[in-house]
Structure formats: structure tokens, C-alpha cells
Motif scaffolding. Structure first.
Motif, PDB file in Angstrom:
ATOM      1  N   ASP A   1       0.838  -1.187   0.000  1.00  0.00           N
ATOM      2  CA  ASP A   1       0.000   0.000   0.000  1.00  0.00           C
ATOM      3  C   ASP A   1       0.883   1.251   0.000  1.00  0.00           C
ATOM      4  O   ASP A   1       1.716   1.416   0.890  1.00  0.00           O
ATOM      5  CB  ASP A   1      -0.889  -0.017   1.239  1.00  0.00           C
ATOM      6  CG  ASP A   1      -1.797   1.186   1.304  1.00  0.00           C
ATOM      7  OD1 ASP A   1      -1.312   2.258   1.739  1.00  0.00           O
ATOM      8  OD2 ASP A   1      -2.965   1.068   0.929  1.00  0.00           O
ATOM      9  N   PRO A   2       0.724   2.131  -0.999  1.00  0.00           N
ATOM     10  CA  PRO A   2       1.612   3.294  -1.096  1.00  0.00           C
ATOM     11  C   PRO A   2       1.495   4.259   0.082  1.00  0.00           C
ATOM     12  O   PRO A   2       2.483   4.858   0.498  1.00  0.00           O
ATOM     13  CB  PRO A   2       1.211   3.972  -2.404  1.00  0.00           C
ATOM     14  CG  PRO A   2      -0.103   3.398  -2.768  1.00  0.00           C
ATOM     15  CD  PRO A   2      -0.217   2.071  -2.104  1.00  0.00           C
ATOM     16  N   VAL A   3       0.310   4.404   0.652  1.00  0.00           N
ATOM     17  CA  VAL A   3       0.141   5.308   1.786  1.00  0.00           C
ATOM     18  C   VAL A   3       0.845   4.739   3.020  1.00  0.00           C
ATOM     19  O   VAL A   3       1.540   5.462   3.738  1.00  0.00           O
ATOM     20  CB  VAL A   3      -1.352   5.596   2.063  1.00  0.00           C
ATOM     21  CG1 VAL A   3      -1.525   6.443   3.309  1.00  0.00           C
ATOM     22  CG2 VAL A   3      -1.983   6.291   0.854  1.00  0.00           C
TER      23      VAL A   3
ATOM     24  N   GLY B   1       5.526   4.898   6.568  1.00  0.00           N
ATOM     25  CA  GLY B   1       6.649   4.152   7.134  1.00  0.00           C
ATOM     26  C   GLY B   1       7.999   4.796   6.902  1.00  0.00           C
ATOM     27  O   GLY B   1       8.926   4.609   7.699  1.00  0.00           O
ATOM     28  N   ILE B   2       8.131   5.568   5.819  1.00  0.00           N
ATOM     29  CA  ILE B   2       9.414   6.232   5.561  1.00  0.00           C
ATOM     30  C   ILE B   2       9.410   7.682   6.013  1.00  0.00           C
ATOM     31  O   ILE B   2      10.352   8.422   5.751  1.00  0.00           O
ATOM     32  CB  ILE B   2       9.841   6.122   4.078  1.00  0.00           C
ATOM     33  CG1 ILE B   2       8.851   6.828   3.153  1.00  0.00           C
ATOM     34  CG2 ILE B   2      10.061   4.674   3.692  1.00  0.00           C
ATOM     35  CD1 ILE B   2       9.351   6.972   1.726  1.00  0.00           C
ATOM     36  N   GLY B   3       8.322   8.099   6.698  1.00  0.00           N
ATOM     37  CA  GLY B   3       8.304   9.425   7.291  1.00  0.00           C
ATOM     38  C   GLY B   3       7.670  10.527   6.479  1.00  0.00           C
ATOM     39  O   GLY B   3       7.895  11.698   6.749  1.00  0.00           O
ATOM     40  N   VAL B   4       6.867  10.192   5.471  1.00  0.00           N
ATOM     41  CA  VAL B   4       6.172  11.218   4.691  1.00  0.00           C
ATOM     42  C   VAL B   4       5.025  11.752   5.550  1.00  0.00           C
ATOM     43  O   VAL B   4       4.207  10.980   6.044  1.00  0.00           O
ATOM     44  CB  VAL B   4       5.639  10.647   3.362  1.00  0.00           C
ATOM     45  CG1 VAL B   4       4.766  11.650   2.644  1.00  0.00           C
ATOM     46  CG2 VAL B   4       6.805  10.209   2.486  1.00  0.00           C
TER      47      VAL B   4
END
Length: 70
Positions: free
Chosen positions: A6-8, A13-16
Motif C-alpha cells: 500500500d503506497p500510503v 513508514g518512511i516518514g512522509v
């Protein structure tokens, strides 16, 4: 192999921390297909897709394609 994460959730998870939009398959196809994220697309003034770069290494590709269109 198709990425099914899932892109969101990935972005979180990477801090966006900014809002994201996830397009339907129909919208993705209308924009020439989205095969990976990020996808950068450069359209000319007539709406013709001139450059599509998948991934993070887009700066040089877009700059080279953009200069002749200016």
C-alpha cells in the motif's frame, strides 16, 4: 513482479507527513500508466506526454527534456 504494498502505508513508514492521493487504475491509465512510485511526467503545452521517469533519479532526465520545450 508487481509491487503490492500500500503506497500510503509505505510513505508513512518512511516518514512522509504530507497528504497523498492514490489514483484509481482508470486514472493511472489515462495518465499513461503508473508503473512505480514516484513517477514524474512532463507534458508539453499541447498536453502531449514528453517524458515519464519512474523512480527517484529524475532531475537530469526531466531537465534535459524540458530545455527544448521552453
Amino acid at each position: 513482479m508487481r509491487d503490492i504494498e500500500d503506497p500510503v502505508q509505505f510513505a508513512t513508514g518512511i516518514g512522509v507527513h504530507y497528504p497523498l492521493a492514490v489514483a484509481s487504475d482508470e486514472v493511472k491509465q489515462r495518465f499513461g500508466g503508473i508503473e512505480g512510485l514516484p513517477t514524474t511526467m512532463l507534458y508539453d503545452r499541447q498536453g502531449i506526454l514528453r517524458v515519464k521517469v519512474i523512480g527517484f533519479e529524475y532531475t537530469d532526465n526531466v531537465e534535459q527534456a524540458l530545455k527544448p520545450l521552453l
